[in-house]
Design an enzyme around this catalytic site. Sequence first.
Site, PDB file in Angstrom:
ATOM      1  N   CYS A  47       0.842  -1.191   0.000  1.00 16.45           N
ATOM      2  CA  CYS A  47       0.000   0.000   0.000  1.00 16.45           C
ATOM      3  C   CYS A  47       0.879   1.243   0.000  1.00 16.45           C
ATOM      4  O   CYS A  47       1.989   1.243   0.528  1.00 16.45           O
ATOM      5  CB  CYS A  47      -0.901  -0.017   1.240  1.00 16.45           C
ATOM      6  SG  CYS A  47      -1.979   1.424   1.425  1.00 16.45           S
ATOM      7  N   SER A  49       0.641   3.746   1.788  1.00 17.58           N
ATOM      8  CA  SER A  49       0.949   4.166   3.158  1.00 17.58           C
ATOM      9  C   SER A  49       2.216   3.498   3.682  1.00 17.58           C
ATOM     10  O   SER A  49       2.961   4.094   4.463  1.00 17.58           O
ATOM     11  CB  SER A  49      -0.228   3.846   4.089  1.00 17.58           C
ATOM     12  OG  SER A  49      -1.367   4.593   3.739  1.00 17.58           O
ATOM     13  N   HIS A  52       4.927   5.598   2.352  1.00 16.01           N
ATOM     14  CA  HIS A  52       5.053   6.834   3.146  1.00 16.01           C
ATOM     15  C   HIS A  52       5.856   6.553   4.426  1.00 16.01           C
ATOM     16  O   HIS A  52       6.660   7.389   4.856  1.00 16.01           O
ATOM     17  CB  HIS A  52       3.675   7.372   3.528  1.00 16.01           C
ATOM     18  CG  HIS A  52       2.899   7.929   2.366  1.00 16.01           C
ATOM     19  ND1 HIS A  52       3.497   8.424   1.241  1.00 16.01           N
ATOM     20  CD2 HIS A  52       1.555   8.090   2.183  1.00 16.01           C
ATOM     21  CE1 HIS A  52       2.565   8.857   0.392  1.00 16.01           C
ATOM     22  NE2 HIS A  52       1.384   8.659   0.952  1.00 16.01           N
ATOM     23  N   HIS A  69       0.264  -3.705   6.398  1.00 16.33           N
ATOM     24  CA  HIS A  69      -0.970  -3.585   7.184  1.00 16.33           C
ATOM     25  C   HIS A  69      -2.200  -4.101   6.442  1.00 16.33           C
ATOM     26  O   HIS A  69      -3.321  -3.948   6.928  1.00 16.33           O
ATOM     27  CB  HIS A  69      -1.190  -2.120   7.577  1.00 16.33           C
ATOM     28  CG  HIS A  69      -1.383  -1.202   6.407  1.00 16.33           C
ATOM     29  ND1 HIS A  69      -0.337  -0.788   5.611  1.00 16.33           N
ATOM     30  CD2 HIS A  69      -2.494  -0.634   5.892  1.00 16.33           C
ATOM     31  CE1 HIS A  69      -0.783  -0.003   4.660  1.00 16.33           C
ATOM     32  NE2 HIS A  69      -2.101   0.100   4.803  1.00 16.33           N
ATOM     33  N   CYS A 176      -7.299  -3.029   3.793  1.00 10.29           N
ATOM     34  CA  CYS A 176      -7.024  -1.594   3.665  1.00 10.29           C
ATOM     35  C   CYS A 176      -7.570  -1.016   2.372  1.00 10.29           C
ATOM     36  O   CYS A 176      -8.620  -0.417   2.329  1.00 10.29           O
ATOM     37  CB  CYS A 176      -5.537  -1.295   3.789  1.00 10.29           C
ATOM     38  SG  CYS A 176      -5.155   0.473   3.607  1.00 10.29           S
TER      39      CYS A 176
END
Length: 376
Positions: A47, A49, A52, A69, A176
Amino acid sequence: MDTAGKVIKCKAAVIWEKSAPFSIEEIEVATPKAHEVRIKIIATGICRSDDHAVEGKLSNVKFPIILGHEAVGIVESNGENVKHIKPGDRVIPLFVPQCGQCMCCKDSRSNICIAAKLKKSVGVMSDGTTRFTCRGKQIYHFVNTSTFTEYTVVEEMAVTKIDSGASLDNTCLIGCGFSTGYGSALNTAKVHPGSTCAIFGLGGIGLAVIMGCKIAGAGRIIGVDVNPDKFNIAKELGATECINPKDYDKPVAQVILEQTGGGVDYAFECVGHIETMLAALNSSHFAYGTTVIVGVSAPESTITFDPMILLSGRTLKGSVFGGWKSKDSVPQLVSDSMAKKFDLEKLVTHRLPLDKINEGFDLLHSGKSIRTILLV
């Protein structure tokens, strides 16, 4: 299982410091303590994220760390006092936990668990320690999950049991990306039939927003992205048209205002950039447009606009995990997937083994992937 009650040595992708590549390491995963569950991860998605976090753009990250996640797995063992999960259950870890007891969990307007935010410090379990070690060092956890590993430990409130017949592959996207986008349309924006929508960013989350808008009956769905390679899949999933801002010599918000006769009913920002957030806001109808921020921005980012833009009737909202109460909603989303109410496979472009995780992130950076699933 014969590993219950024992420390497990297994393979994991560890990030030792900010912006470093993933390092495949042998780690030790401790036994779960009270109210904790140890899970054998089967598949986990890459993902934005996670990216990031690698770049240090998230405030809830400590290095060295095991990221990830968005996963699906099988419970290996439980700690004491675990009530609703047992070894052998198919489960999805939850980066948005649900204790079921706090003010927000009991209120239908929120899906953010206060208990989860208050009970622990960044990167550790509720007792202040981690369950991972490598080379004699403690390795930190990531958003209650840490799924780039063969085994992980999570708290019971951060995992939910799913149907025993559910796929142990693309079902991970419900952890997610899919749920975040799909729910932002259905739960947060509450897209209504016949409406006009604009989706900024056609990655996995943006495409899931399109799927949600289509299910909700939107009449016009406009995809916005600077990568035209995403347009065919966006249209296949429900976009009625796509716009590349680079094709115009005027702001994309102005283009959308002109093409829609005053702005869209719903605008979704799925990138995490301040510029696209403002573009989404400005592309919404001045009297009744709703803009939903879904993308995660860098720490300390600020957005500035004339408050008068809201006074006439616009609404600006945010959406985490699509507004779903995780433990309640994820099992139903899995059941909906099994019933073919939506097709998760259309979001998957690549599958790789865990030890090729850096290749998966290269695909993400190049814009060549929508969702890469790591088979653990």
